[in-house]
Enzyme design. Sequence first.
Site, PDB file in Angstrom:
ATOM      1  N   LYS A  65     -43.675  23.954  49.255  1.00 18.62           N
ATOM      2  CA  LYS A  65     -43.093  24.120  50.592  1.00 18.62           C
ATOM      3  C   LYS A  65     -44.107  23.678  51.661  1.00 18.62           C
ATOM      4  O   LYS A  65     -44.861  22.729  51.424  1.00 18.62           O
ATOM      5  CB  LYS A  65     -42.597  25.554  50.782  1.00 18.62           C
ATOM      6  CG  LYS A  65     -41.625  25.953  49.666  1.00 18.62           C
ATOM      7  CD  LYS A  65     -40.883  27.232  49.903  1.00 18.62           C
ATOM      8  CE  LYS A  65     -39.950  27.503  48.735  1.00 18.62           C
ATOM      9  NZ  LYS A  65     -39.118  28.688  48.903  1.00 18.62           N
ATOM     10  N   ASN A  76     -42.653  24.049  43.880  1.00 19.13           N
ATOM     11  CA  ASN A  76     -42.354  23.634  45.248  1.00 19.13           C
ATOM     12  C   ASN A  76     -43.323  24.356  46.185  1.00 19.13           C
ATOM     13  O   ASN A  76     -43.178  25.550  46.427  1.00 19.13           O
ATOM     14  CB  ASN A  76     -40.891  23.995  45.564  1.00 19.13           C
ATOM     15  CG  ASN A  76     -40.528  23.669  46.995  1.00 19.13           C
ATOM     16  OD1 ASN A  76     -41.312  23.061  47.729  1.00 19.13           O
ATOM     17  ND2 ASN A  76     -39.327  24.074  47.403  1.00 19.13           N
ATOM     18  N   GLU A 114     -33.558  25.838  52.202  1.00 21.10           N
ATOM     19  CA  GLU A 114     -34.221  25.969  53.502  1.00 21.10           C
ATOM     20  C   GLU A 114     -33.805  24.829  54.426  1.00 21.10           C
ATOM     21  O   GLU A 114     -33.696  25.009  55.641  1.00 21.10           O
ATOM     22  CB  GLU A 114     -35.746  26.045  53.299  1.00 21.10           C
ATOM     23  CG  GLU A 114     -36.153  27.415  52.767  1.00 21.10           C
ATOM     24  CD  GLU A 114     -37.366  27.423  51.859  1.00 21.10           C
ATOM     25  OE1 GLU A 114     -38.125  26.442  51.840  1.00 21.10           O
ATOM     26  OE2 GLU A 114     -37.552  28.445  51.152  1.00 21.10           O
ATOM     27  N   GLU A 145     -30.590  27.716  42.844  1.00 15.98           N
ATOM     28  CA  GLU A 145     -31.483  28.625  43.567  1.00 15.98           C
ATOM     29  C   GLU A 145     -30.653  29.513  44.487  1.00 15.98           C
ATOM     30  O   GLU A 145     -30.338  29.104  45.627  1.00 15.98           O
ATOM     31  CB  GLU A 145     -32.484  27.828  44.413  1.00 15.98           C
ATOM     32  CG  GLU A 145     -33.342  26.881  43.601  1.00 15.98           C
ATOM     33  CD  GLU A 145     -34.639  26.564  44.320  1.00 15.98           C
ATOM     34  OE1 GLU A 145     -35.684  26.973  43.795  1.00 15.98           O
ATOM     35  OE2 GLU A 145     -34.621  25.951  45.404  1.00 15.98           O
ATOM     36  N   GLY A 203     -37.907  33.712  47.825  1.00 18.99           N
ATOM     37  CA  GLY A 203     -38.957  34.300  48.650  1.00 18.99           C
ATOM     38  C   GLY A 203     -38.757  35.780  48.937  1.00 18.99           C
ATOM     39  O   GLY A 203     -39.432  36.354  49.780  1.00 18.99           O
ATOM     40  N   HIS A 217     -32.730  21.402  49.306  1.00 19.49           N
ATOM     41  CA  HIS A 217     -33.240  22.769  49.221  1.00 19.49           C
ATOM     42  C   HIS A 217     -32.531  23.644  50.262  1.00 19.49           C
ATOM     43  O   HIS A 217     -32.229  23.186  51.369  1.00 19.49           O
ATOM     44  CB  HIS A 217     -34.757  22.789  49.459  1.00 19.49           C
ATOM     45  CG  HIS A 217     -35.363  24.106  49.092  1.00 19.49           C
ATOM     46  ND1 HIS A 217     -35.332  25.186  49.938  1.00 19.49           N
ATOM     47  CD2 HIS A 217     -35.951  24.534  47.944  1.00 19.49           C
ATOM     48  CE1 HIS A 217     -35.892  26.222  49.325  1.00 19.49           C
ATOM     49  NE2 HIS A 217     -36.273  25.853  48.114  1.00 19.49           N
ATOM     50  N   SER A 236     -37.811  33.561  43.266  1.00 16.82           N
ATOM     51  CA  SER A 236     -38.707  34.664  42.882  1.00 16.82           C
ATOM     52  C   SER A 236     -39.107  34.649  41.411  1.00 16.82           C
ATOM     53  O   SER A 236     -39.336  35.701  40.806  1.00 16.82           O
ATOM     54  CB  SER A 236     -38.085  36.022  43.262  1.00 16.82           C
ATOM     55  OG  SER A 236     -37.949  36.116  44.668  1.00 16.82           O
TER      56      SER A 236
HETATM   57  O1  LIG Z   1     -37.302  28.053  46.887  1.00 14.65           O
HETATM   58  C1  LIG Z   1     -37.846  28.177  45.799  1.00 14.65           C
HETATM   59  C2  LIG Z   1     -38.252  27.001  45.026  1.00 14.65           C
HETATM   60  O2  LIG Z   1     -37.715  25.830  45.547  1.00 14.65           O
HETATM   61  C3  LIG Z   1     -38.169  29.507  45.259  1.00 14.65           C
HETATM   62  O3  LIG Z   1     -39.104  30.116  46.058  1.00 14.65           O
HETATM   63  P1  LIG Z   1     -39.813  31.471  45.563  1.00 14.65           P
HETATM   64  O4  LIG Z   1     -40.226  31.223  44.127  1.00 14.65           O
HETATM   65  O5  LIG Z   1     -40.962  31.661  46.490  1.00 14.65           O
HETATM   66  O6  LIG Z   1     -38.768  32.532  45.642  1.00 14.65           O
END
Ligand SMILES: O=C(CO)COP(=O)(O)O
Length: 254
Positions: free
Chosen positions: A12, A10, A98, A166, A172, A96, A212
């Site tokens: 983002k 992803n 976010e 997740e 992150g 997601h 992560s």
């Molecule tokens: O949100 C994520 C994948 O969709 C995970 O993000 P990170 O791997 O940067 O922690």
Amino acid sequence: MGRKFFVGGNWKCNGTTSEVKKIVTTLNEAEVPSEDVVDVVVSPPFVFLAYVKSLLRSDFHVAAQNCWVRRGGALTGEISAEMLVNLGIPWVIIGHSERRQILNESNEFVGDKVGYALSQGLKVIACIGETLEQRESGSTVAVVAAQTKAIADKVSSWENIVLAYEPVWAIGTGKVATPDQAQQVHFELRKWLQVNVGAEVAASTRIIYGGSVNGANCKELATQPDVDGFLVGGASLKPEFIDIINSATVKKDD
Ligand SMILES: O=C(CO)COP(=O)(O)O
């Protein structure tokens, strides 16, 4: 068991044309197991989807990071599921954290989106996960079960869904869930599917972990029996994404 490993990247809201080209070149040159062993799906921002699809090797696939909940039309700024189908984009990430957190997407809204995207022929990476506060109050399983139920309520076939667990506190942050923590929730999710949807769906649905994940921690996570792959954020922009893809061949614990 026979669940094919799944590794999603992803990206983002990251990337310029030249950065995207560089990532795709690295992926195209990588030595990884065949498509029989691992599904690899990368998810660039909408504006790069067609470009990435045109450059990317044919055994890797692309996903959008979102789509509108119903048919397109007078919805400024949205992208419809029909458009993705029209462009030949096979996958979409929905729900997601976010988007749930920053854009207030509710469980019901996410469930509706998953149902609509599937009805249009897209395959869906459906994301769920608890916040740190919810984990600390002991409600992790209840939270992910409610998120999964809202999806299950809108879905008649699970064939084209990958469930991505997740935990929000791991995204992150560099604070990855331990293999035990991930396994525990994946086990509970599979049990939830078994009780509420059916044994066959529970046995065949891929439940992947995100938060992560990197080249150093992926192997141990991959040994867990109910961890069927990863959804990777930050590390999917780097060459170590190849190592994560290669964790598909790690032997599972019994
Ligand atoms: O949100 C994520 C994948 O969709 C995970 O993000 P990170 O791997 O940067 O922690």
